[in-house]
Scaffold this motif. Structure first.
Motif, mmCIF file in Angstrom:
data_model
loop_
_atom_site.group_PDB
_atom_site.id
_atom_site.type_symbol
_atom_site.label_atom_id
_atom_site.label_comp_id
_atom_site.label_asym_id
_atom_site.label_seq_id
_atom_site.Cartn_x
_atom_site.Cartn_y
_atom_site.Cartn_z
ATOM 1 N N GLY A 161 0.799 -1.220 0.000
ATOM 2 C CA GLY A 161 0.000 0.000 0.000
ATOM 3 C C GLY A 161 0.829 1.265 0.000
ATOM 4 N N LEU A 162 2.156 1.130 0.068
ATOM 5 C CA LEU A 162 3.041 2.294 0.045
ATOM 6 C C LEU A 162 3.169 2.842 -1.370
ATOM 7 C CD1 LEU A 162 5.937 0.992 2.327
ATOM 8 C CD2 LEU A 162 4.066 2.523 2.977
ATOM 9 N N GLN A 163 3.525 4.105 -1.457
ATOM 10 C CA GLN A 163 3.788 4.758 -2.730
ATOM 11 C C GLN A 163 5.102 5.510 -2.643
ATOM 12 O OE1 GLN A 163 0.323 7.179 -3.491
ATOM 13 N NE2 GLN A 163 -0.746 5.507 -4.505
ATOM 14 N N GLY A 164 5.709 5.745 -3.792
ATOM 15 C CA GLY A 164 6.964 6.468 -3.814
ATOM 16 C C GLY A 164 7.716 6.199 -5.096
ATOM 17 N N PRO A 165 9.014 6.432 -5.098
ATOM 18 C CA PRO A 165 9.820 6.172 -6.293
ATOM 19 C C PRO A 165 9.758 4.699 -6.672
ATOM 20 C CG PRO A 165 11.068 7.373 -4.624
ATOM 21 C CD PRO A 165 9.804 6.925 -3.975
ATOM 22 N N THR A 166 9.987 4.411 -7.932
ATOM 23 C CA THR A 166 9.967 3.035 -8.400
ATOM 24 C C THR A 166 11.233 2.741 -9.194
ATOM 25 O OG1 THR A 166 8.771 3.674 -10.412
ATOM 26 C CG2 THR A 166 7.449 2.958 -8.524
ATOM 27 N N GLY A 167 11.484 1.460 -9.429
ATOM 28 C CA GLY A 167 12.594 1.066 -10.275
ATOM 29 C C GLY A 167 13.833 0.659 -9.508
ATOM 30 N N ALA A 168 14.890 0.372 -10.261
ATOM 31 C CA ALA A 168 16.175 -0.031 -9.697
ATOM 32 C C ALA A 168 17.278 0.720 -10.429
ATOM 33 C CB ALA A 168 16.365 -1.535 -9.833
ATOM 34 N N PHE A 169 18.413 0.918 -9.735
ATOM 35 C CA PHE A 169 19.437 1.817 -10.244
ATOM 36 C C PHE A 169 20.837 1.323 -9.890
ATOM 37 C CE2 PHE A 169 15.526 3.936 -9.246
ATOM 38 C CZ PHE A 169 15.277 4.739 -10.341
ATOM 39 N N LEU A 170 21.792 1.590 -10.771
ATOM 40 C CA LEU A 170 23.206 1.352 -10.525
ATOM 41 C C LEU A 170 23.929 2.664 -10.730
ATOM 42 C CD1 LEU A 170 25.844 -0.178 -10.146
ATOM 43 C CD2 LEU A 170 25.656 -0.988 -12.515
ATOM 44 N N ASN A 171 24.530 3.151 -9.661
ATOM 45 C CA ASN A 171 25.213 4.451 -9.680
ATOM 46 C C ASN A 171 24.309 5.549 -10.242
ATOM 47 O OD1 ASN A 171 27.447 3.203 -8.601
ATOM 48 N ND2 ASN A 171 28.561 3.085 -10.524
ATOM 49 N N GLY A 172 23.042 5.473 -9.854
ATOM 50 C CA GLY A 172 22.073 6.499 -10.225
ATOM 51 C C GLY A 172 21.403 6.308 -11.571
ATOM 52 N N GLU A 173 21.865 5.349 -12.373
ATOM 53 C CA GLU A 173 21.273 5.100 -13.688
ATOM 54 C C GLU A 173 20.301 3.923 -13.611
ATOM 55 O OE1 GLU A 173 21.708 6.962 -16.408
ATOM 56 O OE2 GLU A 173 22.976 8.301 -15.207
ATOM 57 N N PRO A 174 19.138 4.008 -14.274
ATOM 58 C CA PRO A 174 18.169 2.904 -14.226
ATOM 59 C C PRO A 174 18.756 1.615 -14.786
ATOM 60 C CG PRO A 174 17.172 4.897 -15.132
ATOM 61 C CD PRO A 174 18.640 5.163 -15.052
ATOM 62 N N ILE A 175 18.407 0.505 -14.162
ATOM 63 C CA ILE A 175 18.800 -0.808 -14.663
ATOM 64 C C ILE A 175 17.558 -1.670 -14.856
ATOM 65 C CG2 ILE A 175 21.129 -0.813 -13.718
ATOM 66 C CD1 ILE A 175 20.092 -2.453 -11.347
#
Length: 269
Positions: free
Chosen positions: A134-148
């Motif tokens: 039920g939480l909301q917020g940023p999504t995704g995964a990152f390596l050194n700030g870049e999306p992976i």
């Protein structure tokens, strides 16, 4: 809520960078002793564990902690950090560069954020996975700030699949990928998250090997499959997780699970 997640990310980045810089001074120079479960520990593990727990208590006083080196019983807190101060202690003591500092954040017993830093190779992974929380917020995964993202490739002779030290028997049978074994549970899994490997298996990971990368892998589009009947999460308050393993398969996408799972299920027996 976004302010909260920014605080969590900044805290994880800053703390793991600070701890990692200090650990580099001991890299390849300290001796390890064997714990009762057969795993290794050094004075550097214990120092890093204490520093991380202290920082969490100062920044998030309402959060609980579960740690490889000290605290093995899940507290009642809705929010709980799961710490592995040095994942890959054997590599660390032998001067091998792949070892990391792992921080997972649970909400009501299930990981929703993970951060892992590998100081010697200068890689910082982080990611979010809210599931049914039920939480909301940023999504995704990152390596050194870049999306992976996980790979969309099909299994084949040029594709990689990661093993752990206790799953090498799988290699005795035909398998549709090349094997790699790097000695660090989190890194084996994160190679799936960033698309370098199509899958990986861990025969006896503990909760601190799983918590951070659970969120990162799924945030990158991968899937996590428990190789035992009971699901890994949610963890239960008051339960002791110091010696409980969680045999797991990680795959880059759900379509590969029927291919990989029959070939690796034997490690859970």
């Amino acid at each position: 809520m976004n302010d909260f997640w920014q605080t969590v990310l900044t805290f994880s980045q800053t703390l793991t960078e600070k701890i990692g810089t200090s650990l580099l001074r001991d890299f390849g120079k300290v001796k390890a002793t064997q714990k009762s479960d057969g795993s290794l520990v050094t004075k550097a593990d214990r120092w890093a564990d204490e520093e991380i727990r202290r920082a969490i208590a100062e920044t998030f006083p309402e959060h609980g902690v579960l740690s490889e080196e000290t605290i093995h019983i899940l507290p009642e807190n809705d929010w709980c950090w799961v710490i592995d101060p040095i994942d890959g202690t054997t590599n660390f003591t032998h001067g091998l560069p792949i070892w990391g500092i792992s921080l997972g954040l649970l909400y009501k017993g299930t990981p929703v954020f993970g951060a892992v830093r590998f100081p010697k190779i200068n890689q910082f992974f982080h990611g979010y996975w809210y599931g049914n929380s039920g939480l909301q917020g940023p999504t995704g995964a990152f390596l050194n700030g870049e999306p992976i993202h996980t790979s969309s490739e099909e299994p084949g002779g040029g594709r990689l699949f990661n093993l752990c030290a206790r799953s090498t028997a799988i290699a005795a049978n035909p398998f549709p990928c090349k094997f790699r074994l790097l000695g660090v549970a989190t890194y084996n899994t994160l190679l799936v998250a960033c698309g370098a490997a199509l899958g990986g298996v861990e025969a006896t990971p503990k909760i601190w090997d799983i918590a951070a990368v659970w969120a990162i892998v799924q945030g990158a589009g991968g899937v996590w499959v428990a190789l035992e009947p009971e699901p890994v999460f949610p963890l239960q308050p008051g339960e002791h997780y110091g010696s409980r393993p969680f045999p797991s398969l990680v795959a880059s996408r759900s379509e590969l699970v029927p291919i990989f799972k029959p070939l690796v299920q034997c490690i859970a027996k």
